[in-house]
Design a protein around this motif. Structure first.
Motif, PDB file in Angstrom:
ATOM      1  N   ASP A  93     -64.614 -37.786 -28.970  1.00 31.44           N
ATOM      2  CA  ASP A  93     -63.524 -36.958 -28.454  1.00 31.44           C
ATOM      3  C   ASP A  93     -63.502 -35.572 -29.095  1.00 31.44           C
ATOM      4  O   ASP A  93     -63.138 -34.588 -28.443  1.00 31.44           O
ATOM      5  CB  ASP A  93     -62.179 -37.637 -28.667  1.00 31.44           C
ATOM      6  N   ASP A  94     -63.899 -35.482 -30.354  1.00 32.93           N
ATOM      7  CA  ASP A  94     -63.915 -34.189 -31.046  1.00 32.93           C
ATOM      8  C   ASP A  94     -65.037 -33.274 -30.554  1.00 32.93           C
ATOM      9  O   ASP A  94     -65.106 -32.108 -30.939  1.00 32.93           O
ATOM     10  CB  ASP A  94     -64.028 -34.387 -32.559  1.00 32.93           C
ATOM     11  N   CYS A  95     -65.890 -33.778 -29.692  1.00 29.62           N
ATOM     12  CA  CYS A  95     -67.001 -33.000 -29.135  1.00 29.62           C
ATOM     13  C   CYS A  95     -66.754 -32.573 -27.691  1.00 29.62           C
ATOM     14  O   CYS A  95     -67.616 -31.944 -27.071  1.00 29.62           O
ATOM     15  CB  CYS A  95     -68.294 -33.803 -29.217  1.00 29.62           C
ATOM     16  N   ILE A  96     -65.584 -32.913 -27.143  1.00 31.85           N
ATOM     17  CA  ILE A  96     -65.278 -32.550 -25.763  1.00 31.85           C
ATOM     18  C   ILE A  96     -65.114 -31.039 -25.653  1.00 31.85           C
ATOM     19  O   ILE A  96     -64.366 -30.425 -26.406  1.00 31.85           O
ATOM     20  CB  ILE A  96     -64.010 -33.272 -25.259  1.00 31.85           C
ATOM     21  N   ALA A  97     -65.830 -30.458 -24.693  1.00 31.32           N
ATOM     22  CA  ALA A  97     -65.732 -29.015 -24.443  1.00 31.32           C
ATOM     23  C   ALA A  97     -64.774 -28.729 -23.292  1.00 31.32           C
ATOM     24  O   ALA A  97     -64.210 -27.644 -23.209  1.00 31.32           O
ATOM     25  CB  ALA A  97     -67.112 -28.445 -24.127  1.00 31.32           C
ATOM     26  N   GLY A  98     -64.597 -29.688 -22.400  1.00 29.34           N
ATOM     27  CA  GLY A  98     -63.719 -29.494 -21.253  1.00 29.34           C
ATOM     28  C   GLY A  98     -64.130 -30.405 -20.113  1.00 29.34           C
ATOM     29  O   GLY A  98     -64.711 -31.462 -20.325  1.00 29.34           O
ATOM     30  N   VAL A  99     -63.844 -29.956 -18.902  1.00 26.28           N
ATOM     31  CA  VAL A  99     -64.159 -30.724 -17.704  1.00 26.28           C
ATOM     32  C   VAL A  99     -64.982 -29.842 -16.780  1.00 26.28           C
ATOM     33  O   VAL A  99     -64.684 -28.669 -16.590  1.00 26.28           O
ATOM     34  CB  VAL A  99     -62.869 -31.191 -16.997  1.00 26.28           C
ATOM     35  N   CYS A 100     -66.006 -30.420 -16.219  1.00 26.83           N
ATOM     36  CA  CYS A 100     -66.866 -29.712 -15.268  1.00 26.83           C
ATOM     37  C   CYS A 100     -66.432 -30.096 -13.857  1.00 26.83           C
ATOM     38  O   CYS A 100     -66.385 -31.273 -13.521  1.00 26.83           O
ATOM     39  CB  CYS A 100     -68.326 -30.102 -15.510  1.00 26.83           C
ATOM     40  N   GLU A 101     -66.102 -29.081 -13.060  1.00 26.97           N
ATOM     41  CA  GLU A 101     -65.701 -29.314 -11.678  1.00 26.97           C
ATOM     42  C   GLU A 101     -66.734 -28.670 -10.762  1.00 26.97           C
ATOM     43  O   GLU A 101     -67.142 -27.537 -10.987  1.00 26.97           O
ATOM     44  CB  GLU A 101     -64.326 -28.715 -11.419  1.00 26.97           C
ATOM     45  N   ARG A 102     -67.159 -29.441  -9.766  1.00 23.24           N
ATOM     46  CA  ARG A 102     -68.183 -28.972  -8.838  1.00 23.24           C
ATOM     47  C   ARG A 102     -67.715 -29.223  -7.410  1.00 23.24           C
ATOM     48  O   ARG A 102     -67.090 -30.242  -7.135  1.00 23.24           O
ATOM     49  CB  ARG A 102     -69.500 -29.703  -9.109  1.00 23.24           C
TER      50      ARG A 102
END
Length: 91
Positions: A21-30
């Motif tokens: 969880d500490d490595c989450i950069a965000g969410v990718c939406e396509r």
């Protein structure tokens, strides 16, 4: 917690890597595709080195095979690489 916020914003089918969880950069939406969690590749590699005691080379290999190379369906997370920032360099 970021994980909970992402699950609340999207849905409970979004896939996370346990323990990162500490490595989450965000969410990718396509367009036309379901959103997926995006992890910071350098943070993932660093965690494998620092927390799991791997060498940089072993961490890259393990990540490539077990995380990047893993397919768990259309919601499989992705990994972002910042070419200007690398926490470690081999050698």
């Amino acid at each position: 917690m970021l994980r909970d916020s992402i699950a609340d914003l999207y849905d409970d089918q979004i896939v996370f890597m346990d323990g990162y969880d500490d490595c989450i950069a965000g969410v990718c939406e396509r367009l036309g595709m379901l959103p997926i969690v995006a992890y910071d590749r350098d943070k993932v590699i660093k965690k494998l080195v620092v927390v799991h005691g791997m060498t940089y080379e072993d961490a890259e290999e393990w990540h490539g095979f077990n995380q990047l190379g893993s397919w768990v369906g259309d919601r499989t997370p992705c990994f972002l690489t910042d070419p200007t920032a690398c926490f470690l360099t081999p050698g």
